[in-house]
Design a protein around this motif. Structure first.
Motif, PDB file in Angstrom:
ATOM      1  N   GLY A 167       0.850  -1.297  -0.070  1.00 57.36           N
ATOM      2  CA  GLY A 167       0.119   0.174  -0.227  1.00 57.36           C
ATOM      3  C   GLY A 167       0.914   1.135  -0.088  1.00 57.36           C
ATOM      4  N   PRO A 212       3.044   3.280   3.770  1.00 55.75           N
ATOM      5  CA  PRO A 212       1.814   3.332   4.244  1.00 55.75           C
ATOM      6  C   PRO A 212       1.671   3.529   5.743  1.00 55.75           C
ATOM      7  CG  PRO A 212       2.516   0.945   4.141  1.00 55.75           C
ATOM      8  CD  PRO A 212       3.733   2.050   3.600  1.00 55.75           C
ATOM      9  N   SER A 216      -1.758  -0.675   8.981  1.00 56.30           N
ATOM     10  CA  SER A 216      -2.215  -1.492   8.046  1.00 56.30           C
ATOM     11  C   SER A 216      -1.490  -2.759   7.565  1.00 56.30           C
ATOM     12  CB  SER A 216      -2.293  -0.333   6.744  1.00 56.30           C
ATOM     13  OG  SER A 216      -1.131  -0.233   6.084  1.00 56.30           O
TER      14      SER A 216
END
Ligand code: SAH
Length: 240
Positions: A167, A212, A216
């Motif tokens: 991400g 990111p 996460s």
């Protein structure tokens, strides 16, 4: 290496003691003291890139991690000869970098011409694979950056897939950095490999990616830290 060379290497390493950190854990959480930021090059080789950056900006501390001491000593000699006080070299495997950096302590990581490890079964050694990536997310500050350069397109494609799967924000992706319109304004410093490959006409790939939110990928970070801890234990018991 022959004993005479080894002795000579140790002498040279000792002479550069001021820029080589053999107890990096003692600086954990304190690398940035007196500086504005901490930037780390993993696999700094003979040091052209990191000493070039350090000479340009004394407000930043630059840390070069390199596992081959006969190479690292050349980088350290460049820093000493240039009188740089804002560059430090850490000998050893970057796999253990969480032992000497606090979470969020690093502003930027540079990966220049990392070994491609082309065989599938050696994927785990790639510096942009799942073995290392969780460490970077863990140790970079929120929104910190990875900057990668390589001549190796398969490694680059693999790396971009890794960045996406974590991400990361893909800020810049180039498949021919030296011929991009923005290149002149980038202030790029050539590494030893980059010099060699670009002179041979090989296009240089470049990625600048933003980390990111750490939470996460929390599971991957925890699994990675645990795997590294186990490997340390194994090495302590049975050697390398
Ligand atoms: N960055 C330099 C050297 C690239 S060669 C340049 O661009 O010219 C890759 C370097 O990474 C080698 O010097 C190798 O010893 C080092 N390296 C590879 N894996 C490493 C690891 N896990 N930890 C520390 N250094 C590593």
């Amino acid at each position: 290496m022959r004993p005479r060379n080894k002795k000579n290497l140790n002498k040279r390493l000792l002479a550069c003691g001021g820029v080589i950190e053999r107890d990096p854990a003692s600086r954990r959480g304190r690398w940035a003291e007196g500086r504005e930021a901490v930037r780390v090059e993993i696999g700094c080789g003979k040091g052209d890139f990191i000493t070039g950056l350090a000479a340009r900006d004394p407000r930043i501390l630059y840390v070069g991690i390199e596992c081959v001491e006969s190479v690292l000593v050349i980088a350290a000699e460049k820093a000493v000869n240039a009188g740089l006080s804002n560059v430090v070299f850490v000998p050893g495997n970057a796999l253990y970098m969480a032992e000497f950096f606090d979470p969020g302590e690093i502003d930027e990581i540079y990966l220049n011409f990392s070994d491609p490890w082309p065989k599938e079964r050696n994927q785990k050694n790639r510096l942009t694979g799942d073995t290392f990536m969780p460490l970077y997310v863990h140790l970079l500050k929120d929104g910190g950056l990875i900057c990668q350069k390589t001549d190796n397109r398969p490694l680059f494609d693999f790396s971009v897939e890794t960045y996406k799967s974590y991400g990361c924000g893909l800020e810049t992706i180039s498949y021919d950095l030296h011929h991009e319109s923005y290149y002149g304004g980038l202030g790029n410093i050539l590494t030893e490999y980059e010099k060699k490959f670009s002179e041979a006409g090989t296009p240089i790939c470049y990625a600048k990616v933003r980390m990111p939110d750490r939470d996460s990928v929390r599971d991957r970070i925890d699994a990675c830290l645990e795997a590294v801890r186990k490997r340390r234990e194994f090495e302590a018991r049975f050697g390398h």
